[in-house]
Structure formats: structure tokens, C-alpha cells
Design a protein around this motif. Structure first.
Motif, PDB file in Angstrom:
ATOM      1  N   GLY A   1       0.131  28.107   2.215  1.00 37.59           N
ATOM      2  CA  GLY A   1       0.151  27.733   3.627  1.00 37.59           C
ATOM      3  C   GLY A   1      -0.873  26.686   4.015  1.00 37.59           C
ATOM      4  N   ILE A   2      -1.602  26.143   3.018  1.00 41.28           N
ATOM      5  CA  ILE A   2      -2.630  25.133   3.322  1.00 41.28           C
ATOM      6  C   ILE A   2      -1.982  23.756   3.234  1.00 41.28           C
ATOM      7  CG2 ILE A   2      -4.844  24.163   2.598  1.00 41.28           C
ATOM      8  CD1 ILE A   2      -5.412  27.035   1.436  1.00 41.28           C
TER       9      ILE A   2
ATOM     10  N   GLU B   1       0.130  39.313   7.978  1.00 42.50           N
ATOM     11  CA  GLU B   1      -0.899  40.252   7.512  1.00 42.50           C
ATOM     12  C   GLU B   1      -1.142  41.388   8.496  1.00 42.50           C
ATOM     13  OE1 GLU B   1      -1.146  36.936   7.714  1.00 42.50           O
ATOM     14  OE2 GLU B   1      -2.411  36.095   6.137  1.00 42.50           O
TER      15      GLU B   1
ATOM     16  N   THR C   1      -2.689  34.626   2.928  1.00 41.41           N
ATOM     17  CA  THR C   1      -3.900  33.912   2.515  1.00 41.41           C
ATOM     18  C   THR C   1      -5.118  34.332   3.331  1.00 41.41           C
ATOM     19  OG1 THR C   1      -2.511  32.053   1.870  1.00 41.41           O
ATOM     20  CG2 THR C   1      -4.853  31.590   2.155  1.00 41.41           C
ATOM     21  N   MET C   2      -4.926  34.510   4.647  1.00 41.72           N
ATOM     22  CA  MET C   2      -6.041  34.862   5.533  1.00 41.72           C
ATOM     23  C   MET C   2      -6.687  36.188   5.117  1.00 41.72           C
ATOM     24  SD  MET C   2      -7.712  33.885   8.287  1.00 41.72           S
ATOM     25  CE  MET C   2      -6.800  32.871   9.455  1.00 41.72           C
TER      26      MET C   2
ATOM     27  N   ALA D   1     -12.188  30.811  10.362  1.00 40.63           N
ATOM     28  CA  ALA D   1     -10.979  30.203   9.793  1.00 40.63           C
ATOM     29  C   ALA D   1      -9.939  29.989  10.888  1.00 40.63           C
ATOM     30  CB  ALA D   1     -10.418  31.078   8.679  1.00 40.63           C
TER      31      ALA D   1
ATOM     32  N   ARG E   1      -6.904  21.259   8.661  1.00 42.09           N
ATOM     33  CA  ARG E   1      -7.137  22.562   9.292  1.00 42.09           C
ATOM     34  C   ARG E   1      -7.103  23.677   8.260  1.00 42.09           C
ATOM     35  NH1 ARG E   1      -2.703  21.962  14.029  1.00 42.09           N
ATOM     36  NH2 ARG E   1      -1.572  21.120  12.218  1.00 42.09           N
ATOM     37  N   GLY E   2      -6.108  23.617   7.376  1.00 41.16           N
ATOM     38  CA  GLY E   2      -5.994  24.630   6.333  1.00 41.16           C
ATOM     39  C   GLY E   2      -7.156  24.570   5.350  1.00 41.16           C
TER      40      GLY E   2
ATOM     41  N   ALA F   1     -10.209  23.441   5.960  1.00 40.91           N
ATOM     42  CA  ALA F   1     -11.408  23.935   6.636  1.00 40.91           C
ATOM     43  C   ALA F   1     -11.368  25.454   6.786  1.00 40.91           C
ATOM     44  CB  ALA F   1     -11.545  23.273   8.012  1.00 40.91           C
ATOM     45  N   ALA F   2     -10.199  25.979   7.121  1.00 41.89           N
ATOM     46  CA  ALA F   2     -10.055  27.430   7.258  1.00 41.89           C
ATOM     47  C   ALA F   2     -10.345  28.115   5.926  1.00 41.89           C
ATOM     48  CB  ALA F   2      -8.649  27.783   7.745  1.00 41.89           C
ATOM     49  N   ALA F   3      -9.820  27.540   4.843  1.00 41.78           N
ATOM     50  CA  ALA F   3     -10.027  28.132   3.527  1.00 41.78           C
ATOM     51  C   ALA F   3     -11.515  28.184   3.173  1.00 41.78           C
ATOM     52  CB  ALA F   3      -9.257  27.350   2.467  1.00 41.78           C
ATOM     53  N   THR F   4     -12.235  27.113   3.487  1.00 42.18           N
ATOM     54  CA  THR F   4     -13.672  27.125   3.173  1.00 42.18           C
ATOM     55  C   THR F   4     -14.397  28.157   4.035  1.00 42.18           C
ATOM     56  OG1 THR F   4     -14.206  25.358   4.732  1.00 42.18           O
ATOM     57  CG2 THR F   4     -13.632  24.683   2.505  1.00 42.18           C
ATOM     58  N   MET F   5     -13.975  28.336   5.290  1.00 43.34           N
ATOM     59  CA  MET F   5     -14.583  29.365   6.142  1.00 43.34           C
ATOM     60  C   MET F   5     -14.365  30.766   5.563  1.00 43.34           C
ATOM     61  SD  MET F   5     -16.217  28.098   8.678  1.00 43.34           S
ATOM     62  CE  MET F   5     -16.551  26.339   8.759  1.00 43.34           C
ATOM     63  N   LEU F   6     -13.229  30.929   4.895  1.00 41.90           N
ATOM     64  CA  LEU F   6     -12.930  32.245   4.303  1.00 41.90           C
ATOM     65  C   LEU F   6     -13.736  32.485   3.023  1.00 41.90           C
ATOM     66  CD1 LEU F   6      -9.038  32.391   4.758  1.00 41.90           C
ATOM     67  CD2 LEU F   6     -10.775  33.601   6.097  1.00 41.90           C
TER      68      LEU F   6
ATOM     69  N   LYS G   1     -13.754  17.583  10.940  1.00 43.30           N
ATOM     70  CA  LYS G   1     -13.787  19.017  11.274  1.00 43.30           C
ATOM     71  C   LYS G   1     -15.074  19.687  10.801  1.00 43.30           C
ATOM     72  CE  LYS G   1     -10.202  21.856  11.782  1.00 43.30           C
ATOM     73  NZ  LYS G   1      -9.602  21.583  13.082  1.00 43.30           N
ATOM     74  N   LEU G   2     -15.524  19.316   9.609  1.00 48.72           N
ATOM     75  CA  LEU G   2     -16.648  20.040   8.998  1.00 48.72           C
ATOM     76  C   LEU G   2     -17.954  19.267   9.045  1.00 48.72           C
ATOM     77  CD1 LEU G   2     -14.901  21.643   5.887  1.00 48.72           C
ATOM     78  CD2 LEU G   2     -15.338  22.678   8.103  1.00 48.72           C
TER      79      LEU G   2
ATOM     80  N   MET H   1     -10.717  27.015  12.927  1.00 47.35           N
ATOM     81  CA  MET H   1     -10.428  25.788  12.181  1.00 47.35           C
ATOM     82  C   MET H   1      -8.931  25.459  12.224  1.00 47.35           C
ATOM     83  SD  MET H   1     -13.106  24.344  11.011  1.00 47.35           S
ATOM     84  CE  MET H   1     -14.744  24.875  11.543  1.00 47.35           C
TER      85      MET H   1
END
Lengths: 352, 352
Positions: free
Chosen positions: B218-219, A179, B198-199, A227, B223-224, B226-231, B350-351, A230
Motif C-alpha cells: 500500500g506504499i 486492521e 501494513t499499519m 504514520a 506519504r506512504g 513517511a508513514a512507514a518510517t514513522m512506524l 514531508k520529513l 503522514m
């Protein structure tokens, strides 16, 4: 939470947020120093500077901040080009020179790519951090920097590159996802692309190195920062988001193009410099991508220099390099201080 | 934390983790039902099924789980091809047919692309969720599904596509980042690429729609997720990670190729089906990408069918479609139940 990361302790900064070293204009004295004064790590993009030019900039940044900042250097090997290939690449640019009324003179494409002198200046001027793009510097340089307590950061676009950065003894690695705006840091097997999305790249790099990983590519706000953490990153490097700050040295038309761009408007192109980079697609890119005659870096960069300069002078964005990542819908126009205040406050809320 | 998301309430599932509907073999009865029995949402990839074939599969999945599962359909418009172009595309595949000793007979490329009958079967069989790829179905179909309390999900690779999904009245949208394996869901301006990481993609879509956003691409692990929910995503859709599970119907050589692949081994190709998809680069892709004669979907898919089938029979991975995303270093061989237990336990950590 802010004092916990190994990276912020290593860099002695409050927030593990690094401003990407965007060479060629955007990283003004104001931008670099304001990022550091706001608690992040300002970075001077020195890839196109002579050692003396770089020294002047470092001195001026030192006057504007007492906090750590860094310098980024390019690691590039000389590529040979035949006279006839050089002329083909030069000729391919002729329609653009004509449109901008630039005289048809082949520039001197000899360039000094050595960075030994730069490294000595970095040591002499007491810079805190030195990062590298496009490759791994000679071991002697890494040793010299580390002997002088300068933190050394490499850039990787694949797991293999991150392992190479760690094996070379560097202290941290930027994981640059697909990206990201501007130049791709790829140095191993660039032809394969190395266009791995940040979401996939970061955890796979984290699993394969012990040094702190700095996520970059598409990270534009507190959501992206959270993210990235994480995914296992210790911090982030953000570039595009800083391009539209008040302190950014990006041309007004570049800033406007970013503010107007959607995530679909950028492409990867070698047309401006000879190395792959992500920018907003314009006439220059379209014209040159249809054309196979792009010289290797840094020759192509030298060949297009007068065009980029004159396009900027004439206010013609069709022929400027409008570097940007894929997150431009999240760009805002504000000061660096405002950006950091908002970012840190939102991150605090998300990760409390 | 698990009961909080609007998406898990909407889908009436415990964990907002959707198994990507990978048409063409991988989504066995066992895979779909085990995902649902584990608390996620199993999805039947029905894109290549007739309505009757699909009904049989739905009935069998119903016998294996009392929990919600879904069906995915392709939304494709007929593309015309001239006899001469058809023969060019057919001829381009001849070296591969020869290598596999397949008779040189042009198959019947007429295909029924209508999905009205499928939709009626989905309603009759009491399926909970229907998702769509490659476009927006006619309004009458969406209305018919919603009247029958079936949750309707669309797929988007850009902000503009996500807005179109929402405007069509669908209940949720999968944001498919460039890391994702298999077919790209792009349907507006596919030529521009829609290859947004995705990011960068997820937060920009979240900012532009009110319906829940499901992150994909990419999830691969907690980790993926948790990152997705942060986004800002309400849940995730994961495909590649399920391909190497015990229950996956992927060919053993496909599973092995994924286990051996690094993040650098996949490419985007139209060579197998006529539509862009990400898979592990092999001889088939290399041979066909050098060749401009790829027919549009679904004609190319029909033309390559005998090749893919015979390559699988012969155990020759050089000519199979080895769909995979960019996160394959994170693939594991385990049962779906084990995968979910590990995933959920890690996400909880993680969360928490």
C-alpha cells in the motif's frame, strides 16, 4: 503542533485522538469521560441503546466531564427474514445453547431501528459530536444535528463511501482500514469486502474528499498516530488500545484474550451479529463460519444475545464476541490517563 | 536525512526505496537499472528464471548500471499431486482454454525448484543483494551468500515469520502488509491468512526483530514512505507503483487495468499459481475461485502458463494475471526517473 489540525479545532479537543465508539459494554462512563478529560474525544457507543438508555448515559458522562464527547449511532435498514430462515439460523446456534445450558426459546427478533428519537435526545442533552456507522442517515437528521451545532462524523471503508459521507454534508469522515477491530462500517457494496488496509485507504480517501479524514485500523501508539498524519489524516480513531484500559468495560476474559493475542488471531466474521466484524477467533466463530445459516443484522445479533450474555456470566470465552483489531501485540493494561500521557509524550518526540 | 538509515548504509544506496521483485515480466532490464540509477535498489524478479536465464539478465543489468541492484529467488518445496488431482485441476481450466482456442494438452508439470545453482551465479556475477520469498532458504545458502558479502533479505507477513528470518541470519526483512499486490510471501501457517495490514504489521515486527525492517503493502508515494518510517521501518519496498512506469514490462492491458482500478477491485486468489496473490479481479479469478480444483504451486502456475501467455498475445485481459495492490488510485504513468524525482522531493518536504 496540537492546535494546528482543522479536526481538533472542529471538535474543540486538545488532541485529535478519538476513542472508537465500541457499542455493547466497553465504552463505560469512566472510559468515555476519562478520554475526554485526557484531551481526546470520548465516544458513547449507543448502537444498542434505546433513546432513554442513551439519555441516562449521556447525563452521567456530562457529570464526569465538562469537555466535549460524542455519541455513535447505527444506521441500519430493516431486513426481512422468512420464518423458515429464522428457524434455520436459530437452529444453527443450538449446539452452543446446549453447551451453555440456555433454554431453546426463539427470541422476539423485532427491533426498532429508527434513530430519530435518539437524535432529539442528543440535541436536548447538548452532546458535541454525533457519529454514524453502517451508513448515511436521512438528510433530515444531518440537517437537524447541524442546525444545533453538533459535529457530524461518518464512517467509510472505501473511497466511494467517504465521498458519500462528504456529499451528505457531514463534517468529517473516519477512514476505517481492514486492521480495525469490531464491526466493519461498510455500507456500499459490502459483499465486495471493503477490506482495504489503512496504509492504502487513508491517502486515497484524503485525495477524494475535502473534509478532515480520521484514520482508524491498526493504530495503537505514537507510531501509528504519526504514520496516520503522514498519510494525510487530521486525527485518529483508536478502539482496540482502549479495550484493555482499566476504565474499559470489556469482560476480563476479553481483556485477557487481547493481551494474549497475536496479529494472526483475529478473523472477520458475521456470526455474532449478521454484519462483518473483526474479532479473536474462537469456537463460536469456527462453528458458525462452517455454517451458512447466519441471519442478517440485527436479527443474528438478537439470536446470539442470550449466548453472549450467558457465556460472559459463565466465564466461557469460547462463545463470547472477542472484538479486536490486528495490533493486539501493542495492547497494554493501564489507565486512560496513563495511556494518553504516554501517547502524547511519544507523539511530541516523533513529530517535534 | 537520506544517509541516516542503517538500511541505506547496508545496501549502499542513496534512498532506502526498493523496487519489489515482480517475477514474470514487469522487472525489465530498464526498470531494474533505472531504479538503481535513480538511487533506489532495483530488483530482478528471478523466481521463474533458470540459473542461465538469470545470469544473462544480471549481465545486462550490470551493463546499464554501476550501482547496486538485487535478485529475488523463490524458496519453494516440492508438493506432490496425484494424477487424478492433476487432471481435475487441468480440466477446471478447460473452458478458458476453449475460449482462447488453446490445444488441450497437459503440460509437463515437473519443475526444478532448487536454487543452489542460482546462488552460485549470483555470487559469480557480483550481485549486491539477494532476497527470498515464500520461505527461508537452507542455512548453507545463507552462509554462502554472506561469506561473499552479499546482503540477504527475507520476506515476512507476520511477526513469527520476521523472527524466523532474523533467526536464520538474514540482514533485513521485508514486512509485507495485506495491501501488497502480487504473491503473498507467507510461509508459516499460510492457511490462517497472514493478511495483516501494513499499519498493524510494521510496528509489531519492528518490536520483535533487531534487523532493519522494510515496509511494503500500500506504499505508493511520499506519504506512504513517511508513514512507514514513522512506524519504525528503515525503508520501503514498492511494487505496484512501478508497474505503470514507462520502463515496466507489464502488458499494456495490465497497465491500463491498474490505471482504471480502484482500491476495491483487487482480491486475493490462488487461481493463477497455486499460491495466494493479490490482483485485479477478472473472469479468470471469478471462474476459478468458484472451483475448488486449484493445484499447489508451482503446478497450477505451469497449468495456467499457456493461458496467461495466449491471453496476453490475444490482448484479452479477462484471463491475464493482473497483479496489483490496494493503492492503484495513486498509480501514475511516468518514467522511473520522474517517479524518483517526485518521490524524493515530496519526502524531503514531508520529513524535513
Amino acid at each position: 503542533m496540537w492546535n494546528k489540525t482543522e479536526l481538533s479545532q472542529l471538535l474543540q479537543i486538545k488532541y485529535p485522538i478519538i476513542q472508537a465508539p465500541m457499542a455493547g459494554g466497553p465504552t463505560t462512563l469512566q472510559l468515555v469521560s476519562e478520554v475526554s478529560n485526557s484531551g481526546g474525544l470520548g465516544m458513547i457507543g449507543a448502537g444498542y441503546f434505546s433513546a432513554d438508555q442513551m439519555r441516562t448515559v449521556i447525563k452521567e458522562v456530562h457529570q464526569r466531564t465538562k469537555l466535549p464527547f460524542g455519541v455513535n449511532l447505527f444506521v441500519v435498514e430493516e431486513e426481512a427474514i422468512s420464518e423458515s430462515d429464522l428457524h434455520k439460523s436459530f437452529d444453527a446456534l443450538e449446539p452452543i445453547r446446549k453447551a451453555l445450558k440456555i433454554p431453546n426459546e426463539v427470541p422476539d427478533v423485532k427491533a426498532s431501528l429508527t434513530i430519530e428519537r435518539h437524535v432529539e435526545v442528543i440535541i436536548e442533552e447538548g452532546v458535541s459530536v454525533c457519529s454514524f456507522t453502517f451508513g448515511i442517515p436521512p438528510q433530515s437528521i444531518i440537517t437537524r444535528l447541524k442546525e444545533n451545532n453538533i459535529i457530524v462524523i461518518g464512517t467509510a471503508t472505501t473511497v466511494e463511501e467517504a465521498i458519500a459521507v462528504e456529499n451528505a454534508g457531514m463534517d468529517a469522515v473516519v477512514a476505517q482500514g481492514s486492521e480495525a477491530g469490531g464491526h466493519r462500517g461498510s455500507f456500499l457494496g459490502e459483499s465486495k469486502g471493503g477490506l482495504i488496509g489503512t496504509m492504502a485507504l487513508v491517502p486515497q480517501i484524503v485525495d477524494h474528499v475535502k473534509i478532515p479524514v480520521i484514520a482508524s485500523g491498526g493504530i495503537m501508539d505514537a507510531r501509528g498516530f504519526a504514520a496516520a498524519t503522514m498519510l494525510g489524516a487530521e486525527g485518529v480513531q483508536m478502539g482496540t488500545v482502549f479495550l484493555t484500559t482499566v476504565e474499559s468495560g470489556a469482560h476480563d476474559l476479553h481483556k485477557k484474550a487481547i493481551m494474549d493475542a497475536t496479529e494472526e488471531n483475529t478473523v472477520i466474521t458475521k456470526s455474532f451479529s449478521g454484519k462483518a466484524a473483526r474479532g479473536i477467533e474462537n469456537d463460536f466463530i469456527r462453528l458458525m463460519n462452517d455454517n451458512a445459516c447466519i441471519a442478517p443484522y440485527p436479527i443474528q445479533n438478537t439470536l446470539t444475545k442470550s449466548i453472549r450474555k450467558e457465556a460472559a456470566n459463565q466465564g466461557n470465552e469460547d462463545y463470547m464476541s472477542l472484538w479486536a483489531g490486528q495490533g493486539t501485540r501493542l495492547n497494554k493494561e493501564m489507565t486512560v490517563k496513563e495511556l494518553f500521557e504516554e501517547l502524547v509524550s511519544e507523539i511530541d518526540k516523533k513529530l517535534k
